[in-house]
Enzyme design. Structure first.
Site, PDB file in Angstrom:
ATOM      1  N   HIS A   1       0.554  -1.201   0.450  1.00 31.10           N
ATOM      2  CA  HIS A   1      -0.514   0.071  -0.299  1.00 31.10           C
ATOM      3  C   HIS A   1       0.810   1.507   0.356  1.00 31.10           C
ATOM      4  O   HIS A   1       0.554   2.306  -0.876  1.00 31.10           O
ATOM      5  CB  HIS A   1      -0.628  -0.017   1.068  1.00 31.10           C
ATOM      6  CG  HIS A   1      -2.563  -0.376   0.596  1.00 31.10           C
ATOM      7  ND1 HIS A   1      -2.404  -1.990   1.199  1.00 31.10           N
ATOM      8  CD2 HIS A   1      -3.937  -0.048   0.523  1.00 31.10           C
ATOM      9  CE1 HIS A   1      -3.503  -1.745   0.543  1.00 31.10           C
ATOM     10  NE2 HIS A   1      -4.206  -0.875   0.599  1.00 31.10           N
TER      11      HIS A   1
ATOM     12  N   HIS B   1       0.195  -2.657   9.368  1.00 28.52           N
ATOM     13  CA  HIS B   1       1.716  -2.973   8.765  1.00 28.52           C
ATOM     14  C   HIS B   1       2.473  -1.868  10.186  1.00 28.52           C
ATOM     15  O   HIS B   1       1.604  -1.271  10.748  1.00 28.52           O
ATOM     16  CB  HIS B   1       2.165  -1.955   7.637  1.00 28.52           C
ATOM     17  CG  HIS B   1       1.635  -2.546   6.471  1.00 28.52           C
ATOM     18  ND1 HIS B   1       2.552  -3.574   5.807  1.00 28.52           N
ATOM     19  CD2 HIS B   1       0.533  -2.604   5.898  1.00 28.52           C
ATOM     20  CE1 HIS B   1       1.860  -4.434   5.135  1.00 28.52           C
ATOM     21  NE2 HIS B   1       0.355  -3.306   4.545  1.00 28.52           N
TER      22      HIS B   1
END
Length: 444
Positions: free
Chosen positions: A211, A258
């Site tokens: 991302h 993350h």
């Protein structure tokens, strides 16, 4: 003076620590809810104690500590939390505080179920709904829904020349990012302490954040490809690209998907790929347009890249996403070649540069909306038809039971052909068939 080996190790451990992600989530107003709380089967006293802990801003559950020790304050039954912040006890207006807390907080379930096991049982509290919706938007900027709407809109309504090259960069960035994830195999942040606001990609590895890679590559590629070709202020373009990148990166921390290190690595990795591939875009695009056997080479290259990368011992969304990306890239590149042959969507002459943005009129908006609406309907129909036909066909060819479509799709023999063929045709239709349809409908 550089850091010593031990200093670098400490820095890496700090940036990869899930507790840093949990602190960021707490700062943004995200808090975990006990499983019993999610089911509503705990007592009123337990509910009130949980709300009081949240009111004090206690981070004990994120650090794995025991419940913070409290000392009684003589003032109206208040007690002091570990951080010294006074909080009303149940003997002094506790019900009012609890009611206010319930009105302020919003209990939510993860935005998507886990793609591997459908897990979506946990709940969390959102204390700042503005940040929740903002970061939800940020994380969508790296999902399939965004790609299948943004890229076609750009190709149909703004600048196909830039769109073709942008998709080349996107394919390489995402492909290398997914492959690197499966080579390094670092897990995502542990939960607890992290709150999983999103679960769909939890079956994938976490390093680097793809991302963050796409959130860096797409806006900055757009900036570099359009500045000088279109007239707009340099500062505006740089600010927009930077804001886009920061929003996507922070959204991955907010979602609990993350670590800080994953995001930083994704940004730096994407910049490295841009530095290498951006100078080669002219060569790649000219090859796709003019070389006689370009479609054969494109299809073979993308298939080879896919077969080389799919070596995981267990299923995850990584394999299917990579096949979609490679298929889309191959379809767009082949459509570019066919368009060049038939003179569809020709590039404007270079002496017309730089372009001035057109005046925003009702007619312009209406035609852009019609092109987008008609085109998206065609793409969705294409995807639905090919998906419905390719999965049973692959099951039949490879003699795989097709009674449970969901499980059959996870077999490599089924997943790769169906995703590659489906999204390859979606890409081809988006750049060749849909613009031809626009010509027929007088919507060009």
């Amino acid at each position: 003076m550089g850091l010593k080996a031990g200093g670098w190790r400490q820095l890496v451990d700090y940036l990869h620590d899930p507790y840093q992600v949990a602190r960021f989530q707490q700062l943004c107003g995200v808090a975990a809810v006990r499983s019993s709380a999610a089911n509503g089967d705990y007592s009123h006293g337990e509910r009130r104690r949980e709300e009081e802990e949240a009111a004090t801003g206690s981070r004990a559950r994120y650090r794995g500590d025991a419940s913070p020790a409290r000392s009684q304050d003589p003032g109206c039954g208040k007690h002091l939390g570990k951080n010294g912040i006074a909080a009303p006890s149940r003997h002094c207006g506790g019900d009012a505080v609890a009611n206010a807390s319930r009105a302020r907080d919003t209990a939510k379930k993860p935005r998507r179920r886990n793609s591997l096991n459908d897990e979506a049982e946990t709940q969390f509290l959102v204390r700042n709904r503005l940040l929740y919706y903002l970061f939800s938007l940020g994380t969508e900027l790296g999902n399939e829904l965004f790609y299948i709407t943004f890229f076609p809109f750009w190709l149909w309504n703004i600048d196909p020349y830039v769109g073709r090259r942008l998709i080349v960069i996107w394919v390489w960035v995402m492909y290398l990012g997914q492959c690197t994830k499966d080579i390094i195999r670092w897990p995502r942040p542990a939960s607890p302490p992290v709150v999983k606001v999103e679960l769909f990609y939890d079956s994938e590895y976490g390093m680097p954040s793809t991302h963050a890679m796409s959130g860096t590559a797409i806006p900055f590629s757009l900036f570099f490809l359009t500045f000088g070709r279109w007239e707009y202020p340099y500062a505006f373009g740089l600010l927009l690209a930077s804001s886009w990148c920061i929003l996507v990166c922070l959204s991955r921390l907010y979602m609990g998907m993350h670590s800080i290190l994953d995001v930083i690595a994704g940004v730096l990795y994407s910049i490295l790929i841009l530095v290498i591939f951006h100078p080669a875009l002219d060569l790649i695009d000219n090859f796709n347009l003019t070389y006689k056997y370009a479609p054969l080479f494109i299809i073979s290259l993308h298939l080879g890249m896919g077969l080389f990368s799919f070596t995981l011992d267990t299923w995850s969304t990584s394999r299917g996403d990579t096949a979609e990306i490679l298929g889309t890239g191959a379809g767009i590149a082949c459509a570019s070649h066919v368009n060049h042959m038939f003179g569809i969507l020709p590039d404007p002459p270079l002496d017309a540069l730089p372009f001035s943005p057109p005046a925003i009129t009702f007619n312009l908006i209406t035609r852009a909306f019609l092109r987008f609406a008609v085109g998206v309907v065609v793409l969705l129909l294409t995807r639905a038809v090919l998906k419905a036909g390719s999965i049973p066909l692959a099951c039949k060819i490879f003699r795989i039971p097709c009674t449970d479509i969901r499980q059959a799709r996870k077999r490599m023999e089924v997943e790769l052909p169906y995703r590659y063929i489906t999204y390859g045709m979606v890409g081809f239709v988006a750049l060749f068939l849909v613009p031809s349809l626009f010509n027929y409908l007088n919507l060009s």
